[in-house]
Design a protein around this motif. Structure first.
Motif, PDB file in Angstrom:
ATOM      1  N   GLN D  87      30.377 -15.006  12.581  1.00 58.28           N
ATOM      2  CA  GLN D  87      31.307 -14.049  13.182  1.00 58.28           C
ATOM      3  C   GLN D  87      32.622 -13.999  12.435  1.00 58.28           C
ATOM      4  O   GLN D  87      33.227 -12.958  12.288  1.00 58.28           O
ATOM      5  N   MET D  88      33.080 -15.165  11.963  1.00 58.70           N
ATOM      6  CA  MET D  88      34.410 -15.115  11.351  1.00 58.70           C
ATOM      7  C   MET D  88      34.356 -15.039   9.833  1.00 58.70           C
ATOM      8  O   MET D  88      35.370 -15.189   9.180  1.00 58.70           O
ATOM      9  N   ASN D  89      33.175 -14.774   9.281  1.00 61.05           N
ATOM     10  CA  ASN D  89      33.098 -14.507   7.856  1.00 61.05           C
ATOM     11  C   ASN D  89      33.366 -13.031   7.601  1.00 61.05           C
ATOM     12  O   ASN D  89      33.083 -12.195   8.449  1.00 61.05           O
ATOM     13  N   PRO D  90      33.907 -12.725   6.433  1.00 58.96           N
ATOM     14  CA  PRO D  90      34.247 -11.323   6.151  1.00 58.96           C
ATOM     15  C   PRO D  90      33.034 -10.524   5.731  1.00 58.96           C
ATOM     16  O   PRO D  90      32.967 -10.025   4.623  1.00 58.96           O
ATOM     17  N   ILE D  91      32.024 -10.432   6.619  1.00 58.85           N
ATOM     18  CA  ILE D  91      30.824  -9.687   6.267  1.00 58.85           C
ATOM     19  C   ILE D  91      30.558  -8.626   7.318  1.00 58.85           C
ATOM     20  O   ILE D  91      30.857  -8.808   8.481  1.00 58.85           O
ATOM     21  N   PRO D  92      29.960  -7.499   6.886  1.00 60.40           N
ATOM     22  CA  PRO D  92      29.686  -6.423   7.849  1.00 60.40           C
ATOM     23  C   PRO D  92      28.668  -6.890   8.882  1.00 60.40           C
ATOM     24  O   PRO D  92      27.674  -7.537   8.545  1.00 60.40           O
ATOM     25  N   ARG D  93      28.944  -6.576  10.153  1.00 61.14           N
ATOM     26  CA  ARG D  93      28.044  -6.996  11.231  1.00 61.14           C
ATOM     27  C   ARG D  93      26.647  -6.429  11.029  1.00 61.14           C
ATOM     28  O   ARG D  93      25.646  -7.063  11.318  1.00 61.14           O
ATOM     29  N   GLY D  94      26.591  -5.179  10.562  1.00 60.96           N
ATOM     30  CA  GLY D  94      25.293  -4.546  10.363  1.00 60.96           C
ATOM     31  C   GLY D  94      24.420  -5.340   9.407  1.00 60.96           C
ATOM     32  O   GLY D  94      23.200  -5.412   9.574  1.00 60.96           O
ATOM     33  N   ALA D  95      25.040  -5.979   8.425  1.00 64.04           N
ATOM     34  CA  ALA D  95      24.262  -6.766   7.467  1.00 64.04           C
ATOM     35  C   ALA D  95      23.671  -7.992   8.153  1.00 64.04           C
ATOM     36  O   ALA D  95      22.543  -8.394   7.865  1.00 64.04           O
ATOM     37  N   ILE D  96      24.429  -8.577   9.077  1.00 54.95           N
ATOM     38  CA  ILE D  96      23.887  -9.715   9.826  1.00 54.95           C
ATOM     39  C   ILE D  96      22.666  -9.257  10.609  1.00 54.95           C
ATOM     40  O   ILE D  96      21.620  -9.905  10.607  1.00 54.95           O
ATOM     41  N   TYR D  97      22.816  -8.101  11.277  1.00 56.58           N
ATOM     42  CA  TYR D  97      21.695  -7.575  12.047  1.00 56.58           C
ATOM     43  C   TYR D  97      20.465  -7.388  11.162  1.00 56.58           C
ATOM     44  O   TYR D  97      19.379  -7.858  11.489  1.00 56.58           O
ATOM     45  N   LEU D  98      20.651  -6.725  10.052  1.00 55.77           N
ATOM     46  CA  LEU D  98      19.494  -6.436   9.213  1.00 55.77           C
ATOM     47  C   LEU D  98      18.894  -7.712   8.616  1.00 55.77           C
ATOM     48  O   LEU D  98      17.675  -7.843   8.525  1.00 55.77           O
ATOM     49  N   GLY D  99      19.745  -8.653   8.246  1.00 57.13           N
ATOM     50  CA  GLY D  99      19.227  -9.915   7.710  1.00 57.13           C
ATOM     51  C   GLY D  99      18.347 -10.615   8.723  1.00 57.13           C
ATOM     52  O   GLY D  99      17.245 -11.087   8.406  1.00 57.13           O
ATOM     53  N   LYS D 100      18.821 -10.667   9.974  1.00 54.96           N
ATOM     54  CA  LYS D 100      18.046 -11.312  11.022  1.00 54.96           C
ATOM     55  C   LYS D 100      16.787 -10.508  11.338  1.00 54.96           C
ATOM     56  O   LYS D 100      15.733 -11.073  11.616  1.00 54.96           O
ATOM     57  N   LEU D 101      16.935  -9.178  11.315  1.00 57.26           N
ATOM     58  CA  LEU D 101      15.785  -8.324  11.591  1.00 57.26           C
ATOM     59  C   LEU D 101      14.676  -8.598  10.586  1.00 57.26           C
ATOM     60  O   LEU D 101      13.501  -8.724  10.947  1.00 57.26           O
ATOM     61  N   VAL D 102      15.058  -8.725   9.326  1.00 58.87           N
ATOM     62  CA  VAL D 102      14.061  -8.981   8.288  1.00 58.87           C
ATOM     63  C   VAL D 102      13.281 -10.251   8.603  1.00 58.87           C
ATOM     64  O   VAL D 102      12.045 -10.249   8.617  1.00 58.87           O
ATOM     65  N   SER D 103      14.003 -11.343   8.914  1.00 59.13           N
ATOM     66  CA  SER D 103      13.256 -12.587   9.131  1.00 59.13           C
ATOM     67  C   SER D 103      12.445 -12.528  10.420  1.00 59.13           C
ATOM     68  O   SER D 103      11.300 -12.972  10.453  1.00 59.13           O
ATOM     69  N   ASN D 104      13.011 -11.966  11.478  1.00 57.24           N
ATOM     70  CA  ASN D 104      12.243 -11.864  12.726  1.00 57.24           C
ATOM     71  C   ASN D 104      10.986 -11.030  12.540  1.00 57.24           C
ATOM     72  O   ASN D 104       9.904 -11.384  13.011  1.00 57.24           O
ATOM     73  N   PHE D 105      11.162  -9.909  11.871  1.00 59.38           N
ATOM     74  CA  PHE D 105      10.038  -9.003  11.636  1.00 59.38           C
ATOM     75  C   PHE D 105       8.954  -9.722  10.845  1.00 59.38           C
ATOM     76  O   PHE D 105       7.769  -9.681  11.195  1.00 59.38           O
ATOM     77  N   LEU D 106       9.378 -10.424   9.800  1.00 65.39           N
ATOM     78  CA  LEU D 106       8.383 -11.102   8.967  1.00 65.39           C
ATOM     79  C   LEU D 106       7.650 -12.195   9.751  1.00 65.39           C
ATOM     80  O   LEU D 106       6.423 -12.306   9.663  1.00 65.39           O
ATOM     81  N   PHE D 107       8.384 -12.989  10.520  1.00 58.34           N
ATOM     82  CA  PHE D 107       7.715 -14.047  11.285  1.00 58.34           C
ATOM     83  C   PHE D 107       6.666 -13.447  12.215  1.00 58.34           C
ATOM     84  O   PHE D 107       5.532 -13.906  12.287  1.00 58.34           O
ATOM     85  N   MET D 108       7.073 -12.411  12.955  1.00 58.85           N
ATOM     86  CA  MET D 108       6.118 -11.789  13.881  1.00 58.85           C
ATOM     87  C   MET D 108       4.915 -11.258  13.128  1.00 58.85           C
ATOM     88  O   MET D 108       3.770 -11.477  13.522  1.00 58.85           O
ATOM     89  N   LEU D 109       5.191 -10.551  12.034  1.00 56.95           N
ATOM     90  CA  LEU D 109       4.102  -9.914  11.308  1.00 56.95           C
ATOM     91  C   LEU D 109       3.143 -10.958  10.743  1.00 56.95           C
ATOM     92  O   LEU D 109       1.919 -10.791  10.809  1.00 56.95           O
ATOM     93  N   ILE D 110       3.699 -12.039  10.222  1.00 58.26           N
ATOM     94  CA  ILE D 110       2.833 -13.077   9.652  1.00 58.26           C
ATOM     95  C   ILE D 110       1.892 -13.632  10.725  1.00 58.26           C
ATOM     96  O   ILE D 110       0.675 -13.721  10.521  1.00 58.26           O
ATOM     97  N   VAL D 111       2.473 -13.959  11.891  1.00 56.63           N
ATOM     98  CA  VAL D 111       1.634 -14.493  12.963  1.00 56.63           C
ATOM     99  C   VAL D 111       0.566 -13.476  13.356  1.00 56.63           C
ATOM    100  O   VAL D 111      -0.608 -13.815  13.539  1.00 56.63           O
ATOM    101  N   GLU D 112       0.952 -12.214  13.453  1.00 60.00           N
ATOM    102  CA  GLU D 112      -0.014 -11.186  13.842  1.00 60.00           C
ATOM    103  C   GLU D 112      -1.127 -11.054  12.808  1.00 60.00           C
ATOM    104  O   GLU D 112      -2.297 -10.886  13.162  1.00 60.00           O
ATOM    105  N   LEU D 113      -0.756 -11.146  11.546  1.00 62.39           N
ATOM    106  CA  LEU D 113      -1.778 -10.999  10.513  1.00 62.39           C
ATOM    107  C   LEU D 113      -2.737 -12.187  10.497  1.00 62.39           C
ATOM    108  O   LEU D 113      -3.903 -12.045  10.115  1.00 62.39           O
TER     109      LEU D 113
END
Ligand code: HEM
Ligand SMILES: Nc1ncnc2c1ncn2[C@@H]1O[C@H](COP(=O)(O)OP(=O)(O)OP(=O)(O)O)[C@@H](O)[C@H]1O
Ligand SMILES: Nc1ncnc2c1ncn2[C@@H]1O[C@H](COP(=O)(O)OP(=O)(O)OP(=O)(O)O)[C@@H](O)[C@H]1O
Ligand SMILES: [Mg+2]
Ligand SMILES: [Mg+2]
Lengths: 225, 232, 225, 225, 225
Positions: D87-113
């Motif tokens: 939160q207190m790093n000088p990074i865009p919030r949207g990038a945090i969202y997308l970074g987390k989305l990528v890993s969450n998406f991949l974990f789910m997809l891997i398990v599903e596959l």
């Protein structure tokens, strides 16, 4: 006779021997203060004495009872005040006291509870949910609990932490009273000055080994370890 | 703003009461029974206003949430909060009356129909919204998170509305749509009157509740200032 | 000290906490509601299949909801290290188990009793003449789930991946209870005579007894070394 | 600073941590397996109903498993107050969202596959000629769930009853995604021509887009005041 | 010019006003030490300055930028070292540093990282997972991180806690270096002796009000509050 006696206690975690042949002896009416750097094993020792963990080898006695074999009786004699406050967030101060005492088969009168709360300075918060208590207030409530239970052996892990200066005075007052009534107290601490006020024995735990030291050194020594 | 609410809310309440009284008379006694539903159709005069006010309530809540995130005016948050509480009432009302209507017409209290389910989801989101608010201690964060939930949840709104078009199922399709108005005049007037009454009552209830939440907050702030003086 | 008074104190504490916060029951309730909706929607059913699937949907929803409640049960004890406190109090471990079992069982049962009428409405069931039987099955099934669940809740709360380990360990074990409950519910619904599904209810009761006794007995090893 | 490099760093960190401990994926996998087993038992199905119910069972299992993974996603950030640090790093919030989305998406997809072949075997499905379509549906459904799920994971991890509130808030919202995925899977399985279920896949894609954009946009208000 | 300036900051929680009209000023190259009893609001103040919380009223400036309006730029200037170590358990020391620096767009050479780790005395643990680090080692790693980032404004919440005596020396050495290079440092502390070695300004936060005191008083005064 000794109230609390450790005999060559050893404790190892998977990669690591925390306690090495630790022996000590606390008589009724005595207060023993335990010092040592972070990670020295102070909390581990207290947890073993409180029957929460087993030593890898060695044994300990509480009022003459074997700490491992007779642990159910030992639990009735001991009381531990630790980092955790052992309080339930949704119950208020009085209910928490009633619960803690109820588990030990005690049911004190309202007036007794009131007096104990007043003595630790939180009488005004008797019906506040613990959730809204600050750390210092929780610590004070633990003192009130100990006052009502009057255990014969008291274990205290960093009793002064999170207490302000008035709180520390209350704590020392309570320790002095308990020892006068014959209770044995074993405390760990990082606060030499405060402990020196009540302790009659002291030890330093360093690299797993317990060295007894003179209480006078507590204030005098430049570095303990 | 709170003054404005104070000043006008009673008028909304009174006007709403009158509209509903007249509407009920016209709807239940004066209007003709339906061509094939018979007397049962009279539930419509309650069900439809309930349903449309609940949809509007959610819409208002979303708008207030957006407004809050933009301007950070705590009263607007109180309004969103109030609308959610009132919205639960109206949504439950629509479900309940719909259910009662369903028993004679569809021969069941409940069926797995797209509108019914999406509408129930709306109710669940509203309740989730209220629950969320009780689980956050910090006022500002509570408002922020609740607003986010309301906005994301608003995706369900068009689904409820258009579900009858997208999935052709049991529930009545839209009677007021681009294709024209499919309802008899004698039934339309009491329906409009009842709807107007419901909207006025909705406004009144939201006003009262907003005020209550606002005052509650004032009281807490005051208590806070007093407690700030108490020290160990 | 006194076995039954400990049970009473523990259950009292949980029930009062819940009455204050209403966190567990309300969240269990809505969770269950949502699970039911999700199931019903995912299995896009006509009226008839809905009715045949209903017992399964109901019990899966109940069990998942129960897991939510069970998960929170001992998690609450972790709050201020309260679990450690229970461990080092001079009270029989079995009493802790039974006290927790009482509150877990009651929370689950209350939620189920609120949900049951909703099932009746959602699935258009006709149950009024057989209500006592349903309640019996509910109680028997719930007891089985909460008997093992209380044990595993105490166990998983002390390990690393606790949120996942509770369902992973619990679900396979309670499969027999679930089958019994689903079959019994289904049979009662379809109006069979009691002689046809008696054995399912007996199975449930037998499992309840076994699970409770075994859990009661091994619980000591979860809390004590 | 750089938007995409932040996304990469975040996803890298999550993936490396997971490669080391394998906690999330393995527990998701076992959880899913058990859920499927429980379902199969509870719905005592014959071959034919099993096949019709299979898409529902599959997606319910996937979504519940996904919730397990999503719940852990931001919980890991709580460990050493890492979330505060983000939160207190000088990074865009949207990038945090997308970074987390990528890993969450991949974990789910891997398990599903990993699970998908098991479904094919359990339910005797005949899917080999339509594999790309299945993968497309899996990706679309998973993206929808993880898009809202990532948002709500960040939200609920910072509040009181977090374990329950994530499913309570998330499940109702993703019902449309689930319906789309279940219907599309069902249609592909029953061998209908593409024109009949096109609109379901389109619905999925539309929801993916809406949910991702809306969540991306409001994520700022979750992490920032 | 001032590097960090608070102007009449107020902060209230629901039932409680923590900060009352707090104003202060830290110039580049200065170190300001903040004292106060438990629950005085020290951490709260630091969190506001780190843009983690908003003040109820009042404002603050960092290197001339408004702390609330321009918070994204401010975040690039500030660095906070707090109770939480902001480290990921499954990554090793070097990976954690790379991640933290990567989020700020920095990618130092291996040699630089090695030097920083050696300076804080944990060069030997460069490829140890953080999970096995003790609190003191984590704190040292945070110092290494700050060394590599070289922020213009440093916020430190109880920097000496969980450090042993050598660790405290390293910390003070680092603070002295930073201020010599023109950085502003604001720290809270309960350790008067250590802070007195580096601070040039000091204040006591009591009942929400900030009183500036002379640094000489830090060692001399019997009681600060
Ligand atoms: C539990 C059951 C029901 C629910 C949840 C429900 C829900 C709703 C909702 C949400 C609306 C408003 C839609 C909008 O404003 O876009 C609505 C409108 C309406 N409902 Fe129901 N309904 C139910 C049962 C019924 C039944 C049984 C009937 C009659 C056979 C019915 C007839 C209507 C009609 C005529 C409208 C007005 C449509 C229009 O003019 O747009 N509903 N209902
Ligand atoms: N469960 C465990 N597994 C492995 N190692 C442990 C475990 N618990 C404690 N340790 C290690 O044992 C050592 C002693 O820990 P302990 O908590 O007793 O220290 P302490 O003397 O109380 O320190 P402090 O002053 O910080 O309270 C530490 O080095 C710690 O890393
Ligand atoms: N989220 C919160 N909600 C309500 N009150 C809070 C919250 N956070 C902190 N407080 C209260 O604000 C006061 C200040 O807390 P803070 O953590 O800033 O104290 P501190 O000065 O850092 O104390 P310490 O010396 O123990 O670190 C405390 O009384 C605390 O109870
Ligand atoms: Mg310790
Ligand atoms: Mg602090």
């Amino acid at each position: 006779m000794s109230a609390l006696r450790g005999i060559q206690l050893n404790k190892s975690y998977r990669h690591y021997q925390v306690l090495k042949e630790v022996s000590f002896d606390v008589a009724p009416g005595e207060c023993y203060a335990l010092f040592g750097p972070n990670g020295a094993g102070k909390t581990t020792l207290l947890k073993i004495l409180a029957t929460l963990q087993t030593p890898s080898s060695g044994r300990f006695e509480v009022m003459g009872l074997d700490g491992i074999r007779d642990r159910n009786q030992v639990r009735g004699i001991l009381l531990m005040i630790a980092h955790g406050s052992y309080l339930y967030g949704e119950l208020d101060a009085v209910e928490n006291l009633r619960f803690a005492l109820g588990l030990r088969g005690l049911s004190p009168a309202d007036r007794e509870i009131k007096i104990a709360l007043d003595r630790v300075g939180i009488g005004a918060f008797a019906d506040f949910k613990i959730r809204y208590f600050s750390e210092g207030m929780k610590k004070r409530l633990s003192i009130a609990k100990a006052m009502l239970i009057r255990p014969k052996v008291l274990l205290m892990d960093e009793p002064y932490s999170s207490l302000d200066e008035r709180g520390m005075k209350i704590m020392n007052q309570f320790i002095r009273e308990s020892t006068q009534q014959g209770a044995a107290v074993l405390m760990t601490s990082h606060n030499r000055a405060q402990s020196a006020e009540v302790a009659v024995k002291a030890g330093v735990l360093h690299q797993g080994v317990l060295h007894e030291i003179d209480v006078k050194e507590l204030v005098a020594a430049h570095e303990l370890f | 703003m709170i003054r404005m609410i104070r000043k006008y809310e009673d008028w909304f309440g009174v006007a709403g009461g009158i509209c509903i009284a007249v509407g009920l008379y016209l709807g239940l006694a004066a209007s003709p029974p339906d061509y094939y539903q018979g007397e049962v159709v009279r539930i419509m005069y309650i069900h439809v206003p309930f349903a449309s006010t609940s949809m509007t309530a959610y819409f208002v809540m979303t708008a207030a949430s957006l407004w809050y995130l933009w301007k950070r005016n705590p009263i607007v948050d109180n309004m969103a909060h109030a609308t959610a509480g009132v919205g639960v009432f109206f949504t439950a009302g629509a479900l309940f009356t719909g259910s009662i209507w369903g028993k004679p017409t569809w021969n069941t209290w409940w069926t797995w129909d797209a509108r019914l389910v999406s509408f129930t989801i709306l109710l669940l989101i509203l309740i989730g919204y209220l629950m969320l608010r009780t689980f956050i201690e910090d006022k500002e964060r509570e408002a922020r998170y609740a607003a986010v939930l309301a906005i994301v949840g608003a995706v369900d709104l068009p689904i409820v509305h258009f579900s009858v078009e997208w999935w052709r199922t049991l529930h009545q399709p839209l009677s007021v749509s681009p294709r024209g108005i499919a309802i008899a005049g004698a039934m339309l007037f009491p329906l409009i009157l009842m709807s107007a009454g419901f909207y006025l009552i909705l406004t009144y209830m939201v006003g009262v509740r907003t005020q209550m939440l606002y005052l509650q907050q004032l009281l807490e702030a005051k208590k806070g200032r007093l407690l700030g003086e108490v020290h160990l | 000290m006194n076995f039954f008074s400990v049970i009473r104190w523990l259950a009292w504490k949980d029930l009062i906490s819940e009455m204050r916060s209403r966190e567990t029951i309300s969240s269990m309730f809505f969770f269950a509601l949502i699970v039911i909706l999700i199931f019903s929607f995912s299995f896009s059913m006509d009226q008839q299949t809905a009715k045949t699937l209903m017992p399964g949907i109901m019990w899966v929803a109940f069990v998942f909801t129960g897991i939510i409640g069970l998960g929170k049960s001992f998690l609450a004890e972790l709050q201020n290290d309260c679990l450690e406190n229970l461990q080092m109090n001079p009270i029989p471990r079995g009493a802790i188990y039974l006290g927790k079992l009482v509150s877990n069982f009651l929370f689950m049962l209350i939620v189920e009793l609120i949900l049951f009428p909703l099932f009746v409405i959602f699935f258009n069931l006709d149950v009024f003449d057989k209500l006592p039987l349903f309640v019996l099955i509910l109680i028997a099934g719930t007891l089985g789930v909460s008997a093992v669940g209380t044990l595993f809740s105490a166990m998983t709360v002390q390990i690393r991946a606790r949120e996942v380990m509770l369902p992973i360990l619990l679900l396979p074990l309670i499969v027999p209870v679930m089958i019994g409950a689903v079959e019994a519910t289904g049979s009662v619904l379809s109006g069979e005579s009691v002689t046809f599904y008696r054995h399912w209810i007996e199975l449930l009761v037998v499992f309840d007894i076994i699970f409770t006794i075994v859990s009661f007995w091994v619980f000591e090893f979860i809390l004590d070394h």
